[in-house]
Write an enzyme that holds these catalytic residues in place. Structure first.
Site, short mmCIF file in Angstrom:
data_model
loop_
_atom_site.label_atom_id
_atom_site.label_comp_id
_atom_site.label_asym_id
_atom_site.label_seq_id
_atom_site.Cartn_x
_atom_site.Cartn_y
_atom_site.Cartn_z
N LYS A 31 0.81 -1.22 0.00
CA LYS A 31 0.00 0.00 0.00
C LYS A 31 0.84 1.27 0.00
CE LYS A 31 -4.37 -1.65 2.05
NZ LYS A 31 -5.16 -1.71 0.84
N LYS A 60 -3.84 -11.41 -6.76
CA LYS A 60 -5.11 -11.74 -6.11
C LYS A 60 -6.24 -10.88 -6.68
CE LYS A 60 -5.42 -8.67 -2.17
NZ LYS A 60 -5.83 -8.41 -0.82
N LYS A 106 -10.58 -5.41 -5.06
CA LYS A 106 -11.55 -4.36 -5.37
C LYS A 106 -10.89 -3.23 -6.13
CE LYS A 106 -12.89 -4.80 -0.55
NZ LYS A 106 -13.36 -4.42 0.69
P1 TYM Z 1 -10.33 -6.51 3.82
O1 TYM Z 1 -11.57 -5.76 3.74
O2 TYM Z 1 -9.14 -5.96 3.10
O3 TYM Z 1 -10.56 -7.98 3.32
C1 TYM Z 1 -11.66 -8.70 3.81
C2 TYM Z 1 -11.38 -10.19 3.76
O4 TYM Z 1 -11.36 -10.66 2.42
C3 TYM Z 1 -10.18 -11.44 2.23
N1 TYM Z 1 -9.78 -11.33 0.82
C4 TYM Z 1 -9.55 -12.38 0.02
N2 TYM Z 1 -9.60 -13.69 0.25
C5 TYM Z 1 -9.32 -14.51 -0.78
N3 TYM Z 1 -9.01 -14.08 -2.02
C6 TYM Z 1 -8.95 -12.77 -2.30
N4 TYM Z 1 -8.66 -12.34 -3.53
C7 TYM Z 1 -9.23 -11.83 -1.26
N5 TYM Z 1 -9.29 -10.48 -1.18
C8 TYM Z 1 -9.62 -10.19 0.10
C9 TYM Z 1 -9.16 -10.85 3.18
O5 TYM Z 1 -8.13 -11.77 3.46
C10 TYM Z 1 -10.03 -10.58 4.39
O6 TYM Z 1 -10.21 -11.73 5.17
N6 TYM Z 1 -7.60 -6.70 7.78
C11 TYM Z 1 -8.87 -7.30 7.40
C12 TYM Z 1 -10.03 -6.65 8.13
C13 TYM Z 1 -9.91 -6.80 9.62
C14 TYM Z 1 -9.98 -8.01 10.35
C15 TYM Z 1 -9.76 -7.65 11.72
C16 TYM Z 1 -10.22 -9.33 9.98
C17 TYM Z 1 -9.65 -5.79 10.51
N7 TYM Z 1 -9.58 -6.29 11.79
C18 TYM Z 1 -9.76 -8.62 12.73
C19 TYM Z 1 -10.21 -10.28 11.00
C20 TYM Z 1 -10.00 -9.92 12.35
C21 TYM Z 1 -8.99 -7.19 5.87
O7 TYM Z 1 -8.13 -7.60 5.17
O8 TYM Z 1 -10.05 -6.65 5.37
#
Ligand code: TYM
Length: 344
Positions: free
Chosen positions: A123, A211, A214
């Site tokens: 990022k 991967k 969005k």
């Molecule tokens: P975020 O919003 O970036 O992603 C949400 C979840 O989607 C998964 N993900 C994927 N999994 C498989 N293939 C993909 N292409 C793909 N793109 C996204 C991410 O691994 C995630 O699980 N940091 C977290 C949010 C968070 C969180 C937490 C999660 C904040 N605090 C505590 C668990 C526990 C996140 O990546 O959000």
């Protein structure tokens, strides 16, 4: 991890940021596994589903955030989540203990550790200026997990490094102050609990080395949950494959085909090995694409129909109820931590 937490039904917790709509990657990597685990364990475990809205503000947001919060909860319900008294929904910003514990953990986290986080590197790459929130993101995530003694945290493979960091922070803290935090399970144990061989990483349809994300501009690269199922079929039919000419799971040499096999398995809740065996010896990539396109389109049709039936007020009620529970549990843990730091 304390044996106590394992033998007495561990808490299962996850969060998905709501900056924009979810992709099929978010859905298959985190949301659907969470729904399936929640429905399996909700009679014993606490199931915490929260919206990390403070994590959302590391990037530009607008007034749509409020609507997105509601939409994300509807997604869990539309994906089949069963609601019962052990299932809790809350907004991170409505439980102040998250930010408070984040600050305290900042005082034991090391800059070196945070500098090594892949998500931070990705990022910040090529940017002239990066906000501190992006750097500190994993520490807030550790607070989200440790406040509730969560052991299982269904997330995609890209977040496993943050789970490892959470474990290291908790271990460091416990060594100094006693067994206050429960360690989340290792990434390997998380994957086993989700019944997958390794962490889930759904690939970009056009560029399967990457991967699905969005933030990718090309519409054909990603599937969004609100996409028209007919358009989704076209996207899958045009997915990049390879010239090997065999349908087999080989993420290194055939990431496009392997991605399709993975999607097929997850959508149908089948072991990946079974899907691989079904297609072993086949050579027509078009047949596989057609099958996956049907599976995803059918799933989306059912999902979108259920989504339209859920109204906003139901969802807001769930948040308010869940936040009472979350504040109580989180404050109890926070007070223990504050005492350890002579703040109380
Ligand atoms: P975020 O919003 O970036 O992603 C949400 C979840 O989607 C998964 N993900 C994927 N999994 C498989 N293939 C993909 N292409 C793909 N793109 C996204 C991410 O691994 C995630 O699980 N940091 C977290 C949010 C968070 C969180 C937490 C999660 C904040 N605090 C505590 C668990 C526990 C996140 O990546 O959000």
């Amino acid at each position: 991890m304390t044996t106590q937490a394992i033998t007495s039904a561990p808490t299962i917790l996850t969060g998905l940021r709501v900056n924009s709509e979810f992709t099929l990657g978010n859905f298959l990597g985190a949301l659907l596994p969470m729904v399936r685990l929640a429905n399996t364990y909700n009679s014993k475990s606490q199931i915490n589903i929260f919206v990390p809205d403070l994590h959302s503000i590391i990037s530009d947001i607008d007034g749509e955030l409020q609507q997105n919060l509601i939409r994300s909860l509807k997604y869990y319900l539309a994906a089949g989540l069963e609601v019962n008294p052990n299932v809790h929904f809350y907004r991170q910003s409505h439980v102040p203990a998250h930010s408070e514990l984040c600050w305290i953990l900042n005082c034991i986290a090391s800059m070196g550790d945070l500098n090594r986080m892949t998500q931070y590197k990705d990022k910040s790459e090529g940017k002239e200026s990066v906000n501190v929130g992006i750097f500190d993101y994993p520490v807030l995530m550790a607070a989200d997990i440790l406040l509730y003694d969560a052991v299982y945290v269904p997330v995609g493979e890209d977040q496993f490094q943050h789970i490892e960091l959470t474990r290291r922070l908790a271990e460091k803290f416990n060594r100094k102050f006693g067994e206050i935090f429960t360690l989340p399970a290792t990434p390997k144990a998380q994957a086993e609990f989700m019944h997958v061989d390794e962490g889930i990483r759904i690939r970009d349809l056009q560029n399967p080395e990457k991967k699905m994300s969005k933030s990718t501009a090309a519409e054909n690269s990603k599937i969004m949950l609100s996409d028209d199922p007919t358009a989704v079929k076209k996207k899958i039919m045009s997915a990049t494959t390879d010239s090997v000419g065999k349908i087999q799971y080989d993420m290194f040499n055939q990431p496009g085909i392997s991605n399709l096999l993975q999607i097929e398995a997850l959508v149908n809740d089948m072991p990946l090995q079974d899907v691989i065996s079904t297609w072993a010896g086949e050579t027509h990539y078009g047949d596989l694409k057609q099958k996956v396109a049907e599976s995803v389109a059918t799933m989306l049709e059912t999902f979108q129909a259920k989504y339209r039936e859920i109204d906003d007020s139901t969802v807001l009620g769930f948040f308010e109820e869940g936040e009472k529970y979350a504040n109580e549990v989180a404050n109890t843990k926070l007070h223990q931590v504050q005492k350890a730091f002579y703040l109380r």
